[in-house]
Scaffold this motif. Sequence first.
Motif, short mmCIF file in Angstrom:
data_model
loop_
_atom_site.label_atom_id
_atom_site.label_comp_id
_atom_site.label_asym_id
_atom_site.label_seq_id
_atom_site.Cartn_x
_atom_site.Cartn_y
_atom_site.Cartn_z
N ILE A 80 0.71 5.45 0.56
CA ILE A 80 -0.13 6.54 1.07
C ILE A 80 0.52 7.87 0.71
N ASP A 86 -3.39 1.09 -4.02
CA ASP A 86 -3.06 -0.33 -4.06
C ASP A 86 -2.21 -0.56 -5.32
N TYR A 122 0.71 11.84 1.42
CA TYR A 122 0.43 12.88 2.41
C TYR A 122 0.73 14.24 1.81
N LYS A 124 0.86 -1.18 0.00
CA LYS A 124 0.00 0.00 0.00
C LYS A 124 0.90 1.23 0.00
N SER A 154 -4.46 10.56 -0.32
CA SER A 154 -4.86 9.48 -1.21
C SER A 154 -4.11 8.20 -0.82
N THR A 155 -4.72 7.05 -1.13
CA THR A 155 -4.11 5.75 -0.85
C THR A 155 -4.17 4.90 -2.12
N ASN A 195 -3.37 12.87 5.18
CA ASN A 195 -3.60 11.77 4.25
C ASN A 195 -4.52 12.23 3.13
#
Length: 717
Positions: free
Chosen positions: A38, A50, A40, A36, A47-48, A45
Amino acid sequence: MQQIVLFKDEKKNNNIDLGLGLTLEFVGGQGKQAKKIILYRQGVNVSTLDPSDKVAKRLFVVEVIEMGAGKSDLATALAISRQTIHNWMEIKKHFGREGLIQGYNVGMSRSRRKQRELHQEELSCGNKSEQVAKIRAQERQEREAKQQEQEARQQKIDFGFSKVGSNPAEPIEPEVQPFSEEHGWEKTRYAGTFLYLMPLIQQWNWLDLVIGYFGSAYKIFMVFVLMAAGNIRSIEQLKNIRVREAGLVLGIRRIASKPIIWEWFYSAAQLQVSKLLLADFFRYQIRTGLAGIWLWFCDGHLLPYTGKHQVRSAYNTQRRMAVPGRTNMVTRDSSGRVVDFEIQEGKGDLRAHIVALGKKWAGQVPRQPVMVFDREGSGEDFFASLVKEGIPFVTWEKHADADKLAALEKSKFVTEFIFNDKQYGAFEGEKTFTVAPESGTQRYNVTLRRIYLWNKTSKKRVSGLAWTGDMNMSTQECAQAILHRWGASENTFKHLNDRHPFHYHPGFKLVESDRQDIANPEIKRQTSLISAMKTELNKLYKKLANAKAATKKDGSLRQNSVKGRLESTITEQELALATAREEKKLLPERVNVSDLESYKSIKRVDDEGKYLFDFVTSSVWNARKQMVDWLRPHFNEENELVDLFYAITSCQGWIKSTKTDVTVRLEPLQQTSRRIAQEQLCRKLTNLGARTPTGKWLVVEVGEEPIKPIKNVQKND
């Protein structure tokens, strides 16, 4: 001296700095091995990703580049080539997000029509509206399932409408329910007020409580929310409100005219259920953990009266004098949330209120909260009554000997701590005193903890008293509880008075007071008479001292001399003074005004309207405290945090209501860090899953204007 680190390690803790406040955090490995990633921005935070989702990866990379990150830095961090990033940016430039999702190739053709022909088999077919509707239906089912799961876990509180002798209100028609109207996007100046409703509806079950007691009269409480949130200090000031824009945000279509608003108010006030409403509201807070039960700060605050009728006098601490009014006994937890309040006639009785408060909530809390109050509650008999009732407390010690405190050795202050950026030292002793019971003659001893406190910054020493029973409360905790009283109680009232209509009392009504006794005016007159007689006697004594004895030629005293007349007058005055003092002793201290001539009866302000309005003010204040706590992790400037919150809740915006959702869109704040915090707060509120009684979801977002104004194009002749 500790050396300041100018350049931080970019890859410390699997974080890579991309510049401009952008940071990537890799979870589970670096580069392609990460499970994952991430993103910043300014520590928030944003957006994340995959990494296994290729489409999401393309969109993620383009988003980061558009935020200002360098292509080379991002390519190194994600273990991809710079050329790949360049190709994705070109695809976005020519084909938009469609090209990134479908995998268009700029090298083959820059025509969107040609690309669609090449990827025809990969494009989705069918009616797009039906597909979107199907996706939204699936999302709605997931949200409803999540909501049902939360409701199953949540402890259900029976508000007990019928238990207390008051039946629930009649059910209201669907078209009168909150937010029953359906409409498209409409502009409103009061969009920020909508934020207060979301935690109240979801966490406090506020609408269920209000509608359960008042039915269709709930509308006046929605108007009160607007007043409390917008610092509108009277119903008369609602004439300056845009009635349609405000009504949409409150879910009541439009704000009614002033006569109808007063009808709403009196239809609610005549039920006389305000105290039952408050008891249910505060009980729900305590049981669901929305209010703290560790420290309770009790204090009284003046509600002045400026009318022409005779009412009881309260005390104005700023002016240091008695003024007509009432006292609002308010209790708050350590975070400043309102736990309970009671309006008392005149000066009020803080001591009796604290004892009653402990008894009132004894069965609702696992243990008694520690009552923290100021020197007004000081008194050995009162302390003994708290110990007898098992109510723990912490307070300042009144009339402490400043010379003895100054003479204490510095080495005794072994407990050191920092509070509000000030250095403190403390140690503990004991205070024992003897009290007599109400019945009987046997006296007993009471021992309290005495907390010695030294402010090393201001060089000031004070002491406090505490009784904590079997609670394991340290010396430092007791000292900090005393010091915290100012922030949790006094500062709360300053903010309340500045930002919210704290003193407003709708529907001012006066009734006969149950307490018609006053201090006997005859005692006052008798005291003035005695004072005048004593003044006259003092003058006679001085004249007698200067008078000379007059004698005849034979040396005998004259019978009608000046000194003789003075002595005779003094004897008469002394006899009259003694008689006046005896008459004063026989007078009762207090009398009923009905037994006196030319005295008006004492009136009492009916508190029903004030209780209803303060119920809303307390609700709005507690929701405000909760939302500020949610906002805090997303904004670094603590001193500007509250101002940021009020800036967000003052935003204009747009509102839309459909069969399933009520959506409010706020205009974005200009400063980047503030806008990001605004977006995070709105996401948090939306994720609460708040719903109206009819099942509509409440959604708040940040974005640009959904309604584009139509510009008039003038044709040239």
